[in-house]
Design a protein around this motif. Structure first.
Motif, PDB file in Angstrom:
ATOM      1  N   ILE A  63      52.254  11.979  19.659  1.00 55.60           N
ATOM      2  CA  ILE A  63      53.209  12.777  20.429  1.00 55.60           C
ATOM      3  C   ILE A  63      53.168  14.230  19.976  1.00 55.60           C
ATOM      4  O   ILE A  63      53.223  15.158  20.788  1.00 55.60           O
ATOM      5  N   TRP A  88      61.363   7.621  30.463  1.00 58.07           N
ATOM      6  CA  TRP A  88      61.451   7.530  29.012  1.00 58.07           C
ATOM      7  C   TRP A  88      62.915   7.620  28.613  1.00 58.07           C
ATOM      8  O   TRP A  88      63.779   7.957  29.427  1.00 58.07           O
ATOM      9  N   LYS A 136      59.448  12.689  29.514  1.00 60.81           N
ATOM     10  CA  LYS A 136      58.350  12.629  28.559  1.00 60.81           C
ATOM     11  C   LYS A 136      58.806  11.879  27.300  1.00 60.81           C
ATOM     12  O   LYS A 136      60.000  11.872  26.965  1.00 60.81           O
ATOM     13  N   PRO A 137      57.877  11.236  26.611  1.00 63.87           N
ATOM     14  CA  PRO A 137      58.253  10.466  25.424  1.00 63.87           C
ATOM     15  C   PRO A 137      58.694  11.357  24.269  1.00 63.87           C
ATOM     16  O   PRO A 137      58.211  12.475  24.109  1.00 63.87           O
ATOM     17  N   THR A 138      59.625  10.826  23.504  1.00 60.03           N
ATOM     18  CA  THR A 138      60.147  11.517  22.328  1.00 60.03           C
ATOM     19  C   THR A 138      60.054  10.587  21.116  1.00 60.03           C
ATOM     20  O   THR A 138      59.522   9.477  21.203  1.00 60.03           O
ATOM     21  N   ASP A 145      61.237   7.014  21.721  1.00 59.41           N
ATOM     22  CA  ASP A 145      60.306   6.083  22.362  1.00 59.41           C
ATOM     23  C   ASP A 145      59.301   5.531  21.351  1.00 59.41           C
ATOM     24  O   ASP A 145      58.942   4.351  21.416  1.00 59.41           O
ATOM     25  N   ALA A 175      59.181   1.579  20.696  1.00 59.88           N
ATOM     26  CA  ALA A 175      57.983   0.985  21.302  1.00 59.88           C
ATOM     27  C   ALA A 175      57.669  -0.407  20.762  1.00 59.88           C
ATOM     28  O   ALA A 175      57.379  -1.324  21.552  1.00 59.88           O
ATOM     29  N   TYR A 195      61.593  -0.428  31.411  1.00 58.77           N
ATOM     30  CA  TYR A 195      61.281   0.409  30.252  1.00 58.77           C
ATOM     31  C   TYR A 195      60.183  -0.234  29.401  1.00 58.77           C
ATOM     32  O   TYR A 195      59.271   0.456  28.926  1.00 58.77           O
ATOM     33  N   THR A 234      57.018   0.578  30.969  1.00 58.92           N
ATOM     34  CA  THR A 234      56.659   1.981  30.720  1.00 58.92           C
ATOM     35  C   THR A 234      55.978   2.121  29.373  1.00 58.92           C
ATOM     36  O   THR A 234      54.938   2.796  29.253  1.00 58.92           O
ATOM     37  N   ILE A 235      56.549   1.495  28.362  1.00 60.57           N
ATOM     38  CA  ILE A 235      55.948   1.547  27.026  1.00 60.57           C
ATOM     39  C   ILE A 235      54.579   0.884  27.034  1.00 60.57           C
ATOM     40  O   ILE A 235      53.597   1.423  26.506  1.00 60.57           O
ATOM     41  N   TRP A 243      51.849   2.993  28.633  1.00 60.30           N
ATOM     42  CA  TRP A 243      51.632   4.293  27.979  1.00 60.30           C
ATOM     43  C   TRP A 243      50.186   4.350  27.490  1.00 60.30           C
ATOM     44  O   TRP A 243      49.710   3.427  26.817  1.00 60.30           O
TER      45      TRP A 243
END
Length: 218
Positions: free
Chosen positions: A26, A153, A158-160, A163, A167, A187, A190-191, A194
């Motif tokens: 990230i 997220w 956007k991932p932070t 996340d 994860a 969610y 989404t992970i 990624w």
């Protein structure tokens, strides 16, 4: 200039290694990975949570040695303040730090009941009652974040750090077919989709099966 090095444990089993690696990605920091052998005594102690001080993952960068995932997150945020590791808004940033700290220090029953294993998928898995409050609390955290910041997220588009911290939990829910709300399930997807998560999973799946069985919380 020396290349940053990230010392990691098992890619299949160690959720903490995954978190540290995601944080570096990230931030945009390129690292050389140093994998501890699965038959290494210190590594096994880390996996079994027998070590008094878990030192994996460990980031070595320009003379600094940083372990513990939240310490790595804060270090990287200092180095790369424009990487968006935390939300720009002060209130959202405080929220992000709070939920990241909560997953970092809690949910022992969940860790014990559903250890990370990225190589398997269970169509149905018995979840003991002690883990259910942890699952409910995680769903609450996710719902609050996704409702407040719009998703996909936890803190927006956007991932932070949050996340990266959650994860491994999302992957656990998928591995063990944990029944969750539609929002939580989305969610998890989404992970799982990624791009850097897929990269880690692909590498985890070809990791040698040297750890036969671990009665652990990680």
């Amino acid at each position: 200039m020396a290349v940053a090095q990230l010392t990691l444990s098992s890619k299949n089993y160690s959720s903490w290694s995954l978190r540290g690696w995601l944080l570096c990605r990230i931030a945009g920091l390129k690292v050389e990975e140093k994998l501890i052998a699965l038959d290494d005594a210190d590594n096994r102690a880390e996996l079994l949570l027998l070590s008094p001080s878990v030192l994996v993952p460990r980031l070595t960068h320009e003379g600094a040695s940083v372990w513990d995932t939240l310490a790595i997150a804060e270090y990287l945020h200092e180095l790369y303040p424009d990487a968006g590791m935390y939300p720009a808004d002060r209130i959202a940033r405080a929220h992000c730090r709070s939920v990241s700290g909560e997953i970092h220090s809690g949910f022992a029953n969940l860790r014990s009941a559903l250890p990370m294993n990225l190589k398997v998928r269970h169509a149905k898995f018995p979840i003991f009652s002690g883990a259910k409050p942890d699952i409910e609390r995680i769903e609450t955290i996710w719902a609050e974040c996704l409702d407040s910041y719009g998703g996909p997220w936890l803190f927006g588009d956007k991932p932070t750090v949050a996340d990266a911290m959650f994860a491994p939990v999302a992957e656990r829910f998928l591995t063990y077919a944990v029944p969750v709300s539609a929002m939580a399930a989305a969610y998890c997807r989404t992970i799982n989709s990624w791009d850097i998560m897929r990269e880690w999973i692909d590498e985890a799946r070809v990791e040698p099966d040297e750890v036969e069985e671990l009665d652990i919380e990680f």
